[in-house]
Design an enzyme around this catalytic site. Sequence first.
Site, PDB file in Angstrom:
ATOM      1  N   SER A 152       0.852  -1.196   0.000  1.00 17.46           N
ATOM      2  CA  SER A 152       0.000   0.000   0.000  1.00 17.46           C
ATOM      3  C   SER A 152       0.886   1.243   0.000  1.00 17.46           C
ATOM      4  O   SER A 152       2.068   1.174   0.359  1.00 17.46           O
ATOM      5  CB  SER A 152      -0.854  -0.019   1.269  1.00 17.46           C
ATOM      6  OG  SER A 152      -1.336   1.259   1.572  1.00 17.46           O
ATOM      7  N   TYR A 173      -2.110  -0.515  10.323  1.00 19.62           N
ATOM      8  CA  TYR A 173      -2.181  -0.851   8.890  1.00 19.62           C
ATOM      9  C   TYR A 173      -0.907  -0.394   8.185  1.00 19.62           C
ATOM     10  O   TYR A 173      -0.336  -1.135   7.370  1.00 19.62           O
ATOM     11  CB  TYR A 173      -3.419  -0.181   8.284  1.00 19.62           C
ATOM     12  CG  TYR A 173      -3.673  -0.506   6.830  1.00 19.62           C
ATOM     13  CD1 TYR A 173      -4.084  -1.780   6.435  1.00 19.62           C
ATOM     14  CD2 TYR A 173      -3.533   0.468   5.840  1.00 19.62           C
ATOM     15  CE1 TYR A 173      -4.327  -2.084   5.094  1.00 19.62           C
ATOM     16  CE2 TYR A 173      -3.778   0.180   4.505  1.00 19.62           C
ATOM     17  CZ  TYR A 173      -4.171  -1.098   4.141  1.00 19.62           C
ATOM     18  OH  TYR A 173      -4.403  -1.384   2.810  1.00 19.62           O
TER      19      TYR A 173
HETATM   20  N1  LIG Z   1      -8.858  -0.438  -1.362  1.00 17.26           N
HETATM   21  C1  LIG Z   1      -7.753   0.278  -1.381  1.00 17.26           C
HETATM   22  O1  LIG Z   1      -7.735   1.503  -1.616  1.00 17.26           O
HETATM   23  C2  LIG Z   1      -6.442  -0.406  -1.142  1.00 17.26           C
HETATM   24  C3  LIG Z   1      -5.286   0.352  -1.238  1.00 17.26           C
HETATM   25  C4  LIG Z   1      -4.058  -0.268  -1.001  1.00 17.26           C
HETATM   26  C5  LIG Z   1      -4.028  -1.605  -0.699  1.00 17.26           C
HETATM   27  N2  LIG Z   1      -5.186  -2.313  -0.589  1.00 17.26           N
HETATM   28  C6  LIG Z   1      -5.048  -3.732  -0.251  1.00 17.26           C
HETATM   29  O2  LIG Z   1      -5.584  -4.515  -1.303  1.00 17.26           O
HETATM   30  C7  LIG Z   1      -6.031  -5.760  -0.774  1.00 17.26           C
HETATM   31  C8  LIG Z   1      -7.467  -6.006  -1.211  1.00 17.26           C
HETATM   32  O3  LIG Z   1      -8.263  -4.958  -0.690  1.00 17.26           O
HETATM   33  P1  LIG Z   1      -9.795  -4.724  -1.101  1.00 17.26           P
HETATM   34  O4  LIG Z   1      -9.976  -3.266  -1.116  1.00 17.26           O
HETATM   35  O5  LIG Z   1     -10.136  -5.533  -2.287  1.00 17.26           O
HETATM   36  O6  LIG Z   1     -10.520  -5.297   0.191  1.00 17.26           O
HETATM   37  P2  LIG Z   1     -11.756  -6.298   0.326  1.00 17.26           P
HETATM   38  O7  LIG Z   1     -12.784  -6.031  -0.718  1.00 17.26           O
HETATM   39  O8  LIG Z   1     -12.165  -6.238   1.767  1.00 17.26           O
HETATM   40  O9  LIG Z   1     -11.078  -7.718   0.006  1.00 17.26           O
HETATM   41  C9  LIG Z   1     -10.343  -8.439   0.933  1.00 17.26           C
HETATM   42  C10 LIG Z   1     -10.862  -9.874   0.908  1.00 17.26           C
HETATM   43  O10 LIG Z   1     -10.073 -10.646   1.811  1.00 17.26           O
HETATM   44  C11 LIG Z   1     -10.977 -11.475   2.554  1.00 17.26           C
HETATM   45  N3  LIG Z   1     -10.412 -11.888   3.834  1.00 17.26           N
HETATM   46  C12 LIG Z   1     -10.337 -11.187   4.992  1.00 17.26           C
HETATM   47  N4  LIG Z   1      -9.801 -11.930   5.952  1.00 17.26           N
HETATM   48  C13 LIG Z   1      -9.514 -13.146   5.398  1.00 17.26           C
HETATM   49  C14 LIG Z   1      -8.961 -14.341   5.901  1.00 17.26           C
HETATM   50  N5  LIG Z   1      -8.547 -14.443   7.176  1.00 17.26           N
HETATM   51  N6  LIG Z   1      -8.820 -15.383   5.063  1.00 17.26           N
HETATM   52  C15 LIG Z   1      -9.232 -15.303   3.765  1.00 17.26           C
HETATM   53  N7  LIG Z   1      -9.792 -14.191   3.236  1.00 17.26           N
HETATM   54  C16 LIG Z   1      -9.926 -13.131   4.052  1.00 17.26           C
HETATM   55  C17 LIG Z   1     -12.179 -10.581   2.754  1.00 17.26           C
HETATM   56  O11 LIG Z   1     -13.283 -11.325   3.190  1.00 17.26           O
HETATM   57  P3  LIG Z   1     -14.404 -10.612   4.128  1.00 17.26           P
HETATM   58  O12 LIG Z   1     -15.199  -9.737   3.216  1.00 17.26           O
HETATM   59  O13 LIG Z   1     -15.138 -11.771   4.700  1.00 17.26           O
HETATM   60  O14 LIG Z   1     -13.668  -9.814   5.171  1.00 17.26           O
HETATM   61  C18 LIG Z   1     -12.330  -9.999   1.358  1.00 17.26           C
HETATM   62  O15 LIG Z   1     -13.037 -10.860   0.503  1.00 17.26           O
HETATM   63  C19 LIG Z   1      -5.827  -5.666   0.737  1.00 17.26           C
HETATM   64  O16 LIG Z   1      -4.579  -6.209   1.084  1.00 17.26           O
HETATM   65  C20 LIG Z   1      -5.789  -4.185   0.972  1.00 17.26           C
HETATM   66  O17 LIG Z   1      -5.113  -3.869   2.159  1.00 17.26           O
HETATM   67  C21 LIG Z   1      -6.396  -1.760  -0.808  1.00 17.26           C
END
Ligand SMILES: NC(=O)c1ccc[n+]([C@@H]2O[C@H](COP(=O)([O-])OP(=O)(O)OC[C@H]3O[C@@H](n4cnc5c(N)ncnc54)[C@H](OP(=O)(O)O)[C@@H]3O)[C@@H](O)[C@H]2O)c1
Length: 278
Positions: A158, A171
């Site tokens: 990130s 985070y």
């Molecule tokens: N969105 C942003 O702006 C952004 C920016 C930089 C980095 N990121 C990173 O990108 C990645 C994806 O983010 P996203 O925005 O797509 O988030 P998201 O939609 O919440 O996707 C994360 C997924 O991981 C699942 N998860 C959580 N805990 C888990 C576990 N213990 N075992 C297996 N699966 C699990 C979640 O399930 P649940 O829904 O059940 O929790 C969800 O389906 C993350 O690492 C995030 O930190 C995001």
Amino acid sequence: MTFEDLSRQYDFCGRTVVITGGTGVLGGEIARALAGCRANVALLDRNLEPGRELLALMGVEAASRAALVPGDVLDAESLRHAAAAIVERFGRVDALVNAAGGNKAEATTGHDRSFFDLPSEAMRWVFDLNLLGTILPCQVFGRLMAERGEGVVLNISSMNALRPLTRVPAYSAAKAGVSNFTQWLAVHMAQEYSPRIRVNAIAPGFFLTNQNRYLLTDERSGGLTPRGQTILAHTPMARFGEPGDLVGAVTWLLSPASSFVTGIVVPIDGGFSAFSGV
Ligand SMILES: NC(=O)c1ccc[n+]([C@@H]2O[C@H](COP(=O)([O-])OP(=O)(O)OC[C@H]3O[C@@H](n4cnc5c(N)ncnc54)[C@H](OP(=O)(O)O)[C@@H]3O)[C@@H](O)[C@H]2O)c1
């Protein structure tokens, strides 16, 4: 190089990619793109329900190469079960994308929660999900790559890893750990197992998703919070990222087009990390 040579590098036919957090917003988009490039995709997540909608969006042909696999990135035993199921279905694992991760409100400072009062359980939850939840899948699926002497890992770091943002200390620290671990594992895999195992990461800027909506938009008005406005003011391209903005860098890092690239973290941030604010 001809256009055909280049296109061939992005043809993932016969290659299997495991995506943790594969039913989430960013993981799901990555899965859709890879299935569109003819990869077999295993969407590993603890909640598979949103995955059914994703498969429907992929279309019948691409969805026929996709599998929804239950797994918890914090439970090595469940990951080993998932790996066995994926190998049984597709024969082998060529690549791993670690997209499970996120933050939570209880680990975020605010008017009603000072840094001094952040509960240790909430901070541990964030460290575990982002850092350990990246390391454990690398152990389980990395072992398969080590046995074959070939493979690709892509972690999701990130902007917070480069410069920590206010309010999200756990985070930020966890994602700095993910970037650091990416470099460590790249060196370890190349030196101890095979130079044909590559490990890289992307560092997305700001994408409006479930995990940060509460920080960037006002629930009542739907408009941007002051934090959301500040982010856009510091993003030279003046917009939030769309999940599809990740796809070019992700397919490049997973494909043979990046065969001499390992241990890097690629910002995908509309210029956020380049801008000093002045
Ligand atoms: N969105 C942003 O702006 C952004 C920016 C930089 C980095 N990121 C990173 O990108 C990645 C994806 O983010 P996203 O925005 O797509 O988030 P998201 O939609 O919440 O996707 C994360 C997924 O991981 C699942 N998860 C959580 N805990 C888990 C576990 N213990 N075992 C297996 N699966 C699990 C979640 O399930 P649940 O829904 O059940 O929790 C969800 O389906 C993350 O690492 C995030 O930190 C995001």
